[in-house]
Structures are given as C-alpha cells and as structure tokens.
Write a protein that holds these residues in place. Structure first.
Motif, PDB file in Angstrom:
ATOM      1  N   MET A   1      58.236  46.010  31.624  1.00 45.88           N
ATOM      2  CA  MET A   1      57.204  45.677  32.589  1.00 45.88           C
ATOM      3  C   MET A   1      56.261  46.858  32.715  1.00 45.88           C
ATOM      4  O   MET A   1      56.650  48.006  32.704  1.00 45.88           O
ATOM      5  N   SER A   3      54.263  49.582  34.305  1.00 47.94           N
ATOM      6  CA  SER A   3      54.357  50.249  35.591  1.00 47.94           C
ATOM      7  C   SER A   3      53.026  50.847  36.023  1.00 47.94           C
ATOM      8  O   SER A   3      52.910  51.387  37.105  1.00 47.94           O
ATOM      9  N   ASN A   8      47.522  46.369  35.953  1.00 51.42           N
ATOM     10  CA  ASN A   8      47.878  45.080  36.520  1.00 51.42           C
ATOM     11  C   ASN A   8      46.638  44.269  36.858  1.00 51.42           C
ATOM     12  O   ASN A   8      45.699  44.773  37.455  1.00 51.42           O
TER      13      ASN A   8
ATOM     14  N   ALA B  72      62.231  46.566  37.586  1.00 51.38           N
ATOM     15  CA  ALA B  72      61.374  45.771  38.474  1.00 51.38           C
ATOM     16  C   ALA B  72      62.040  45.776  39.844  1.00 51.38           C
ATOM     17  O   ALA B  72      63.190  46.203  39.977  1.00 51.38           O
ATOM     18  N   THR B  76      61.840  40.581  42.376  1.00 50.43           N
ATOM     19  CA  THR B  76      61.151  40.163  41.143  1.00 50.43           C
ATOM     20  C   THR B  76      62.183  39.808  40.079  1.00 50.43           C
ATOM     21  O   THR B  76      62.021  38.825  39.351  1.00 50.43           O
ATOM     22  N   ARG B  80      62.877  36.219  38.240  1.00 53.63           N
ATOM     23  CA  ARG B  80      62.989  36.059  36.778  1.00 53.63           C
ATOM     24  C   ARG B  80      64.210  35.196  36.444  1.00 53.63           C
ATOM     25  O   ARG B  80      64.130  34.282  35.625  1.00 53.63           O
ATOM     26  N   GLN B 150      54.111  31.468  40.204  1.00 53.49           N
ATOM     27  CA  GLN B 150      54.285  32.928  40.255  1.00 53.49           C
ATOM     28  C   GLN B 150      52.980  33.637  40.604  1.00 53.49           C
ATOM     29  O   GLN B 150      52.985  34.586  41.381  1.00 53.49           O
ATOM     30  N   LEU B 156      51.901  37.224  42.393  1.00 53.65           N
ATOM     31  CA  LEU B 156      52.228  38.270  41.411  1.00 53.65           C
ATOM     32  C   LEU B 156      51.018  38.550  40.526  1.00 53.65           C
ATOM     33  O   LEU B 156      50.169  37.683  40.335  1.00 53.65           O
ATOM     34  N   THR B 157      50.977  39.769  39.993  1.00 56.69           N
ATOM     35  CA  THR B 157      49.947  40.075  39.000  1.00 56.69           C
ATOM     36  C   THR B 157      50.332  39.362  37.700  1.00 56.69           C
ATOM     37  O   THR B 157      51.475  38.907  37.552  1.00 56.69           O
ATOM     38  N   GLU B 159      50.915  40.752  34.943  1.00 55.95           N
ATOM     39  CA  GLU B 159      51.979  41.541  34.306  1.00 55.95           C
ATOM     40  C   GLU B 159      53.338  41.221  34.947  1.00 55.95           C
ATOM     41  O   GLU B 159      54.343  41.071  34.244  1.00 55.95           O
ATOM     42  N   GLU B 160      53.345  41.141  36.269  1.00 60.71           N
ATOM     43  CA  GLU B 160      54.591  40.807  36.960  1.00 60.71           C
ATOM     44  C   GLU B 160      55.029  39.386  36.598  1.00 60.71           C
ATOM     45  O   GLU B 160      56.216  39.130  36.367  1.00 60.71           O
ATOM     46  N   TYR B 163      56.646  39.335  33.286  1.00 63.45           N
ATOM     47  CA  TYR B 163      58.040  39.809  33.358  1.00 63.45           C
ATOM     48  C   TYR B 163      58.947  38.681  33.865  1.00 63.45           C
ATOM     49  O   TYR B 163      60.003  38.410  33.287  1.00 63.45           O
TER      50      TYR B 163
END
Lengths: 123, 198
Positions: A1, A3, A8, B72, B76, B80, B150, B156-157, B159-160, B163
């Motif tokens: 992920m 960071s 983001n 994470a 989060t 997942r 999500q 969430l972004t 990216e999140e 994940y």
C-alpha cells in the motif's frame, strides 16, 4: 500500500456532478449510521476455534522428566566437582603459554558469537 | 475485560500473544458496525448474507491476526478481508444473485432508468433518490459495486481502495468510472440537466 499521502487520490468528487453529490450524500449517511451489535459479537465469539489446551498427560510427564533430570544432576555433580578441581590443579602445575590462552579465548569467542548469531537469526 | 479506550495495536498484541478472547471481542464490538454496513451495501441490502460474511470476516481475521503487519490500519485490513469474502461468495453464488436481481430489481433493462420520484418535498425526494440509488447499485457488477462502496461509502482514497480490493489502482479507477456511467444511465431521470449528459 502506498504510504505517501501526496500520492493518494480521492475519487473525483465533483460538486457540479449530480451523481457525485448523490453518492457523497449517501456515503455520508452510511458512515454516520451505527449498526447496533444485537448479539453479533457474541455470535462471532461463539464460532471462534476453542482455545488450544495441553493434553492431560503432559503435566505429569513433565514432572517425571524434571525429577529424572534432577536425580541425574544430583548423582553426577559430586564427581563432576572433583574432576574439575583435579583438572585445575593439573593446569596450575603445568603453566600454559600465552598463545594457548589466546587460542582458547578466540575459540570461546567464536563459539559464543556463532551461538548468539544462531539464536538471534531472522527466520 | 479490555476497556474501550485501549488502542487497536494493544488489543491485537493481547490476542496474538495471550489468545485474549476479551481483547478480540472488543475489536469485534468496535468494528462490527462499519464492516456489517459495508457488506450490506455490497450485497445490495441482503442483511442476512451480509452478517454471515461479516462473521466469516472476523473469524478469518482472528485466524490470520498473526500475519497482520500493520501495513494498513486495522479497520482497512478488516475491510480487505470482508471484500475478499464478499467477492469469493459472489463468485460462488453468481447464478443465484443474478436470478434475484433479474426477478425483483432490474426491471427496465432497456435503459429507461428509474423514476425520479415525481413531486414531493425535499425529504421525500432525497429518500426516493436513496432508494433508487440502492436499486441501481444492485445492477452493478460485484467488483464495480465494491469499488463504489469503498471509494464513496467508506471514503477511501483510490490507493486505499486498491489495497482493500486487492487490485491495481488503475483497475479501481476503471471500476468506479464504469459504475458511474451505469448509474448515470440508470438514474437518468434524476439528472437535473438531462441534456448536459447523454
């Protein structure tokens, strides 16, 4: 992920986009709503695997092993003490050279270092 | 029993090191609401299935807690697991889910979309839009619905979300884009400027 927060990206929440606004409003109400537990936690806890328990024979077996080890040590220690004393006396009668002492220290150091490295190794 | 103020990391450590059931029950109590709510969204309102999947999620979390590396946040990570459980279950029941949807939700495949609710005050209109949105969400593929849930419901972004969904960021963006296109088509009646979008 990832960071790095600068990397983001949020979904393009365009206030001019009616669907974005509708989804954002719906999402907001979803996040604010709290679902009552209503026995859910208890149901989850009931299906968890049973705690690992040791077999009933393990404790007496361990006691027997400790007793045998103690008895062995009690029988061996008196002779071990006299053996060590005899060897020390023999060494004192025949002084060892500096080279021999250095070699012994180096060997002990190498053994200790290898032992420590083995114990602290990353699996 | 663990007080509510104890940090997640401490509760997790207690579970991993001492198999502390009270600590784990505190974690379940803490996160049952967002996990169940997310699964209810992803299962298009099937509360019984959502709760079954939530139970499976916490059971899997308990079994795999030793492998949780804090890459994470704990919730989060839970999301997942929940999303994976949902997608795996959806694959198993694809036929059944599609059958349900064909029967009672998707009734206007030719693209007329859902009714905008007509007249009524702002409250009624908002409630009607919410309902139509839920019905329209049910027409999305499982992956698209999971991406929307999500990104918009859990905020969430990308990216999140990537994940949580266990896929590349580009795939998340594609799912969100396609989902929004489908939703716009289905909810066209709610568009205040029908000519602006086609």
């Amino acid at each position: 992920m990832n960071s790095d927060p600068t990397m983001n990206t949020r979904p393009a929440a365009d206030p001019a986009d009616w669907l974005d606004s509708a989804l954002a409003a719906d999402g907001g109400s979803h996040r604010d709503a709290y679902l009552d537990d209503a026995g859910f936690t208890a149901r989850v806890m009931a299906v968890l695997p049973a705690p690992a328990t040791l077999p009933a024979w393990r404790k007496p077996a361990l006691s027997v092993l400790w007793a045998v080890a103690g008895l062995g040590a009690a029988l061996a220690l008196p002779t071990a003490a006299t053996d060590v004393a005899r060897e020390l006396f023999r060494l004192a009668a025949h002084p060892v050279s500096l080279l021999e002492i250095s070699a012994a220290i180096a060997a002990l150091g190498a053994i200790s270092w290898a032992g420590a490295a083995y114990v602290l190794r990353q699996d | 029993m663990a007080p509510p103020g104890v940090a997640d990391a401490e509760l997790i450590a207690r579970v991993v090191v001492h198999d502390d059931r009270h600590a784990f029950s505190e974690l379940v109590r803490r996160y049952q609401s967002p996990i169940r709510a997310t699964l209810r969204r992803m299962t298009a309102g099937n509360h019984a299935l959502a709760d079954d999947l939530a139970q499976e999620t916490f059971l899997l979390a308990y079994r795999n807690l030793k492998s949780f590396r804090h890459e994470a946040r704990f919730p989060t990570w839970l999301h997942r697991i929940a999303t994976n459980a949902f997608l795996a279950d959806a694959r198993k029941r694809k036929e059944e889910l599609l059958g349900d949807r064909d029967g009672d939700v998707v009734d206007d495949e030719d693209g007329d979309g859902l009714d905008a609710g007509g007249a009524g005050d702002g409250h009624e209109r908002a409630a009607s839009l919410k309902l139509d949105l839920e019905r329209a969400m049910a027409t999305l593929s499982e992956a698209e619905r999971a991406a929307i849930v999500q990104c918009y419901h859990n905020d969430l972004t990308h990216e999140e979300a990537a994940y949580v969904l266990d896929c590349p960021v580009g795939t998340v963006k594609t799912h969100v884009l396609r989902a929004k296109q489908k939703l716009k088509l289905r909810l066209a009646a709610w568009n205040p400027e029908p000519d602006a979008t086609a």
